[in-house]
Write a protein that holds these residues in place. Sequence first.
Motif, PDB file in Angstrom:
ATOM      1  N   LEU A 267      -4.461  -5.852  -4.882  1.00  0.00           N
ATOM      2  CA  LEU A 267      -5.070  -6.891  -5.723  1.00  0.00           C
ATOM      3  C   LEU A 267      -4.296  -7.048  -7.030  1.00  0.00           C
ATOM      4  O   LEU A 267      -3.981  -8.169  -7.457  1.00  0.00           O
ATOM      5  N   ARG A 268      -3.957  -5.915  -7.656  1.00  0.00           N
ATOM      6  CA  ARG A 268      -3.218  -5.953  -8.922  1.00  0.00           C
ATOM      7  C   ARG A 268      -1.824  -6.544  -8.730  1.00  0.00           C
ATOM      8  O   ARG A 268      -1.360  -7.358  -9.538  1.00  0.00           O
ATOM      9  N   ALA A 269      -1.164  -6.143  -7.641  1.00  0.00           N
ATOM     10  CA  ALA A 269       0.165  -6.681  -7.358  1.00  0.00           C
ATOM     11  C   ALA A 269       0.108  -8.174  -7.071  1.00  0.00           C
ATOM     12  O   ALA A 269       0.997  -8.939  -7.445  1.00  0.00           O
ATOM     13  N   GLY A 270      -0.973  -8.606  -6.398  1.00  0.00           N
ATOM     14  CA  GLY A 270      -1.149 -10.038  -6.120  1.00  0.00           C
ATOM     15  C   GLY A 270      -1.320 -10.855  -7.389  1.00  0.00           C
ATOM     16  O   GLY A 270      -0.742 -11.940  -7.529  1.00  0.00           O
ATOM     17  N   VAL A 271      -2.094 -10.321  -8.325  1.00  0.00           N
ATOM     18  CA  VAL A 271      -2.293 -11.016  -9.605  1.00  0.00           C
ATOM     19  C   VAL A 271      -0.974 -11.101 -10.376  1.00  0.00           C
ATOM     20  O   VAL A 271      -0.606 -12.164 -10.906  1.00  0.00           O
ATOM     21  N   THR A 272      -0.241  -9.987 -10.426  1.00  0.00           N
ATOM     22  CA  THR A 272       1.053  -9.976 -11.114  1.00  0.00           C
ATOM     23  C   THR A 272       2.013 -10.980 -10.496  1.00  0.00           C
ATOM     24  O   THR A 272       2.707 -11.728 -11.199  1.00  0.00           O
ATOM     25  N   THR A 273       2.056 -11.000  -9.176  1.00  0.00           N
ATOM     26  CA  THR A 273       2.934 -11.937  -8.465  1.00  0.00           C
ATOM     27  C   THR A 273       2.555 -13.379  -8.742  1.00  0.00           C
ATOM     28  O   THR A 273       3.423 -14.231  -8.974  1.00  0.00           O
ATOM     29  N   ALA A 274       1.244 -13.659  -8.720  1.00  0.00           N
ATOM     30  CA  ALA A 274       0.777 -15.028  -8.965  1.00  0.00           C
ATOM     31  C   ALA A 274       1.197 -15.505 -10.354  1.00  0.00           C
ATOM     32  O   ALA A 274       1.635 -16.651 -10.530  1.00  0.00           O
ATOM     33  N   VAL A 275       1.086 -14.606 -11.340  1.00  0.00           N
ATOM     34  CA  VAL A 275       1.480 -14.957 -12.713  1.00  0.00           C
ATOM     35  C   VAL A 275       2.972 -15.271 -12.763  1.00  0.00           C
ATOM     36  O   VAL A 275       3.395 -16.289 -13.330  1.00  0.00           O
TER      37      VAL A 275
END
Length: 416
Positions: A267-275
């Motif tokens: 989830l954290r990696a997904g948020v970072t990637t989206a940003v």
Amino acid sequence: MSLVLALLFVVFMLMGLPIAFVIGASTMGALQLGGVPLMVVPQQMFSGINSFALVAVPMFILAGDIMAHGEISKRLVAFADSLFGFVKGGLSVVSVLAGMFFAAISGSGAATTAAVGASLVPELKRKGYDPASAAALIAASGTIGVVIPPSVPIIIYAVIAQESVKDLFLSGFIPGIAMGLGLMAIALVQGHRRAYPRGTELSLRAILRTLLSASWGLMAPLIILGGIFSGYFTPSEAAVIAVNYAILVSFFIYRDLTLTSFYQIVLRAGVTTAVILFVIAASSILSWALSSWQVPNAIAAFALSLSDNVYVLMFLIMLIILITGVFLETASALIILTPMLLPLAAQLGIDTVHFGIIIVVGLAIGMVTPPMAINLFVASSTANIPIERIARAVLPYLAVLIVVYLLIAYAPLMLG
């Protein structure tokens, strides 16, 4: 229109909007006032992220987060300690060496800072090291995370400049090692001045034991980079292999990863990637607009009118990169600066790969340059030390990184 764009950019930034919205909104406003159909906006946003090479970005972020979570980072630190812990102030050297080890896995400055900081800061405090200086050193070592491959910013630059990721990765080793050696030198000097204690005794048995313990973590960069440079797989494929390897080691060998923690990491990696991808998409509009208005050519012409000396112009380029890195997030700074400065670099005869390393290292230094220094904020959070103290303590490390930066930029020019 470029003046309108600059004005809107400053206004939106002062309003405190996220950088992706600042870039996108200011560019759209300038395009609207210039009578350009806004249909170009979604087209350019899609075009900016429609690259197979960018598949590596979320994968390397996820692999780094998994490996930072548990035993891999701790065992790498233990191995580094067995090598240099016996030196006076050796734990500071271990901080840098551990950062270099983890840099070859994560591709992220913040992830490197967090992983090494979580493992070493409590031990540094316990052994009487100055907490602010120790946290500052770990933050400075985190800059190596985006220079030694695999590196997310290098991948982004390669996409923009249409350059080989493999060639850029290969060129990142020597600058990254030089940055590490410079930080180690300062750490050793401080260790003697402050009479820091010696750590573990030098022991071949301890080195072999910790090497064996850390072998799974040390194998990760060998597999990833060995596969890329040998031609067995592309950087994007290597990123996917890195994720699978991290999952295999963490779940089934070290057994320090649970399904719950894995879900949180994803989830954290997904948020970072989206940003990051949103910043890239928004910045693609800006790059297109600047190119349409011939801004890069105008910048090149203006710079060449000031001087025709390649060393003077290189200094100006580096100054622009350093200042931009202080205030802008690395991905957005890369996408803004690369199209603007690459034509000038080409006219100066600077190799595209060399210029890529120059811009990545310069922006990496921005990660520890106050006031907008992401690595310092991560170190502050990890060490539970006020950011003001760490910002003062980072100055000698920052000075060394800038000296190394000058060598990275000028040595290839002087050697021809």
